[in-house]
Write a protein that holds these residues in place. Sequence first.
Motif, PDB file in Angstrom:
ATOM      1  N   THR A 110       3.699  46.568   9.091  1.00 24.50           N
ATOM      2  CA  THR A 110       4.903  47.127   8.495  1.00 24.50           C
ATOM      3  C   THR A 110       5.140  46.548   7.095  1.00 24.50           C
ATOM      4  O   THR A 110       4.469  45.605   6.679  1.00 24.50           O
ATOM      5  N   ASN A 111       6.120  47.142   6.407  1.00 17.40           N
ATOM      6  CA  ASN A 111       6.566  46.644   5.088  1.00 17.40           C
ATOM      7  C   ASN A 111       5.416  46.471   4.095  1.00 17.40           C
ATOM      8  O   ASN A 111       5.296  45.441   3.433  1.00 17.40           O
ATOM      9  N   LEU A 112       4.574  47.487   3.992  1.00 18.71           N
ATOM     10  CA  LEU A 112       3.517  47.474   2.980  1.00 18.71           C
ATOM     11  C   LEU A 112       4.119  47.933   1.657  1.00 18.71           C
ATOM     12  O   LEU A 112       4.608  49.059   1.553  1.00 18.71           O
ATOM     13  N   TYR A 113       4.122  47.055   0.665  1.00 20.22           N
ATOM     14  CA  TYR A 113       4.619  47.435  -0.657  1.00 20.22           C
ATOM     15  C   TYR A 113       4.019  46.506  -1.706  1.00 20.22           C
ATOM     16  O   TYR A 113       3.438  45.465  -1.370  1.00 20.22           O
ATOM     17  N   SER A 114       4.159  46.901  -2.958  1.00 20.51           N
ATOM     18  CA  SER A 114       3.641  46.090  -4.064  1.00 20.51           C
ATOM     19  C   SER A 114       4.707  45.981  -5.136  1.00 20.51           C
ATOM     20  O   SER A 114       5.679  46.741  -5.149  1.00 20.51           O
ATOM     21  N   THR A 115       4.532  45.028  -6.026  1.00 20.33           N
ATOM     22  CA  THR A 115       5.495  44.844  -7.115  1.00 20.33           C
ATOM     23  C   THR A 115       4.857  45.208  -8.454  1.00 20.33           C
ATOM     24  O   THR A 115       3.633  45.266  -8.579  1.00 20.33           O
ATOM     25  N   ALA A 116       5.703  45.417  -9.439  1.00 22.60           N
ATOM     26  CA  ALA A 116       5.210  45.626 -10.801  1.00 22.60           C
ATOM     27  C   ALA A 116       4.572  44.328 -11.290  1.00 22.60           C
ATOM     28  O   ALA A 116       4.831  43.244 -10.756  1.00 22.60           O
ATOM     29  N   ILE A 117       3.747  44.440 -12.296  1.00 25.35           N
ATOM     30  CA  ILE A 117       3.092  43.259 -12.864  1.00 25.35           C
ATOM     31  C   ILE A 117       4.141  42.349 -13.505  1.00 25.35           C
ATOM     32  O   ILE A 117       5.034  42.816 -14.214  1.00 25.35           O
ATOM     33  N   GLN A 118       4.033  41.066 -13.231  1.00 28.75           N
ATOM     34  CA  GLN A 118       4.933  40.076 -13.825  1.00 28.75           C
ATOM     35  C   GLN A 118       4.121  39.052 -14.607  1.00 28.75           C
ATOM     36  O   GLN A 118       3.011  38.708 -14.208  1.00 28.75           O
ATOM     37  N   ASP A 119       4.710  38.572 -15.701  1.00 25.92           N
ATOM     38  CA  ASP A 119       4.095  37.488 -16.462  1.00 25.92           C
ATOM     39  C   ASP A 119       4.692  36.188 -15.921  1.00 25.92           C
ATOM     40  O   ASP A 119       5.794  35.787 -16.305  1.00 25.92           O
ATOM     41  N   LYS A 120       3.995  35.549 -15.011  1.00 25.43           N
ATOM     42  CA  LYS A 120       4.518  34.363 -14.335  1.00 25.43           C
ATOM     43  C   LYS A 120       4.789  33.220 -15.321  1.00 25.43           C
ATOM     44  O   LYS A 120       5.758  32.485 -15.178  1.00 25.43           O
ATOM     45  N   ALA A 121       3.916  33.070 -16.306  1.00 27.74           N
ATOM     46  CA  ALA A 121       4.102  31.993 -17.284  1.00 27.74           C
ATOM     47  C   ALA A 121       5.375  32.208 -18.079  1.00 27.74           C
ATOM     48  O   ALA A 121       6.155  31.283 -18.305  1.00 27.74           O
ATOM     49  N   ALA A 122       5.616  33.455 -18.498  1.00 29.29           N
ATOM     50  CA  ALA A 122       6.803  33.763 -19.279  1.00 29.29           C
ATOM     51  C   ALA A 122       8.079  33.573 -18.471  1.00 29.29           C
ATOM     52  O   ALA A 122       9.136  33.247 -19.018  1.00 29.29           O
ATOM     53  N   LEU A 123       7.976  33.725 -17.169  1.00 28.51           N
ATOM     54  CA  LEU A 123       9.135  33.559 -16.293  1.00 28.51           C
ATOM     55  C   LEU A 123       9.327  32.110 -15.857  1.00 28.51           C
ATOM     56  O   LEU A 123      10.215  31.806 -15.060  1.00 28.51           O
ATOM     57  N   GLY A 124       8.466  31.215 -16.374  1.00 24.35           N
ATOM     58  CA  GLY A 124       8.571  29.810 -15.997  1.00 24.35           C
ATOM     59  C   GLY A 124       7.985  29.501 -14.643  1.00 24.35           C
ATOM     60  O   GLY A 124       8.294  28.484 -14.031  1.00 24.35           O
TER      61      GLY A 124
ATOM     62  N   THR B 142      -2.886  27.402 -13.191  1.00 30.66           N
ATOM     63  CA  THR B 142      -1.764  28.122 -13.792  1.00 30.66           C
ATOM     64  C   THR B 142      -1.902  29.607 -13.514  1.00 30.66           C
ATOM     65  O   THR B 142      -2.998  30.112 -13.254  1.00 30.66           O
ATOM     66  N   ARG B 143      -0.759  30.304 -13.594  1.00 29.56           N
ATOM     67  CA  ARG B 143      -0.744  31.740 -13.369  1.00 29.56           C
ATOM     68  C   ARG B 143      -0.292  32.449 -14.634  1.00 29.56           C
ATOM     69  O   ARG B 143       0.617  31.986 -15.320  1.00 29.56           O
ATOM     70  N   GLY B 144      -0.923  33.583 -14.887  1.00 30.79           N
ATOM     71  CA  GLY B 144      -0.507  34.407 -16.008  1.00 30.79           C
ATOM     72  C   GLY B 144       0.138  35.671 -15.484  1.00 30.79           C
ATOM     73  O   GLY B 144       1.076  35.626 -14.699  1.00 30.79           O
ATOM     74  N   ARG B 145      -0.403  36.810 -15.891  1.00 27.45           N
ATOM     75  CA  ARG B 145       0.128  38.094 -15.413  1.00 27.45           C
ATOM     76  C   ARG B 145      -0.423  38.358 -14.020  1.00 27.45           C
ATOM     77  O   ARG B 145      -1.606  38.178 -13.761  1.00 27.45           O
ATOM     78  N   GLN B 146       0.469  38.823 -13.165  1.00 26.14           N
ATOM     79  CA  GLN B 146       0.095  38.912 -11.757  1.00 26.14           C
ATOM     80  C   GLN B 146       0.865  40.026 -11.056  1.00 26.14           C
ATOM     81  O   GLN B 146       2.038  40.269 -11.337  1.00 26.14           O
ATOM     82  N   GLY B 147       0.162  40.709 -10.144  1.00 28.38           N
ATOM     83  CA  GLY B 147       0.807  41.668  -9.257  1.00 28.38           C
ATOM     84  C   GLY B 147       0.884  41.055  -7.872  1.00 28.38           C
ATOM     85  O   GLY B 147       0.085  40.178  -7.530  1.00 28.38           O
ATOM     86  N   ASN B 148       1.838  41.489  -7.074  1.00 27.27           N
ATOM     87  CA  ASN B 148       1.987  40.966  -5.715  1.00 27.27           C
ATOM     88  C   ASN B 148       2.019  42.116  -4.719  1.00 27.27           C
ATOM     89  O   ASN B 148       2.690  43.123  -4.940  1.00 27.27           O
ATOM     90  N   VAL B 149       1.282  41.920  -3.631  1.00 22.52           N
ATOM     91  CA  VAL B 149       1.165  42.958  -2.609  1.00 22.52           C
ATOM     92  C   VAL B 149       1.555  42.341  -1.269  1.00 22.52           C
ATOM     93  O   VAL B 149       1.151  41.226  -0.951  1.00 22.52           O
TER      94      VAL B 149
END
Length: 203
Positions: A152-166, A176-183
């Motif tokens: 259940t609850n299969l979804y994804s998020t828009a790409i985020q710039d993790k570094a820019a978000l702290g 370290t993480r840069g731009r990343q999508g989450n599923v």
Amino acid sequence: MTKMIGHVEYANDETEATKLLTEYSESIGLPWGVIPQRKREASVRIATYEDKNNGLAAAKKTLDDDVAEQRRAERVAERTAEIKKQADSFVNAVGVKSSAGSLLDLCRHHYEQANHPNFTFGSGMTEAEYASFQEEWEEAAEVAGQRYSQFTNLYSTAIQDKAALGKGNVGDTLDTRGRQGNVFVTIVGAKFNAHIDIKGKKK
């Protein structure tokens, strides 16, 4: 009667070690006779060999570890049996060789093994590849809703710039993480979050 050398207790000989370890093994629900011979012999050696890393306590720990391993194997077998029918069918329905199918199979493995629910999937995707993957994941969600109630609850998020978000640091590590999508997917109540690194510059 056992002997003490410093703060470590040892069996006097193999006969005493075998007797004491047999009793301990039975007390923790691990019959001595079902332990492979090489492991029994190793535990007896540890109980009698005079070294600070050995002794009776260390020998008993080997038996505790065997029990923990046995119980973990039983739990893995139970979790595997619990979802096998739906998991096999769902992965096949989505496509074994597709990115979505590969991720579902990996999440299924993590569920069976009771692994950490947050992990990185693959070696990264371009923005276009991630957008295509999101479409696959949406289709998989529709299939799950129709036939596979354990997923259940299969979804994804828009790409985020993790570094820019702290949020660029990964725990206490140097990674370290840069731009990343989450599923995301939830399997029988256990939620899994796959991180997908995005390659290239933002368009």
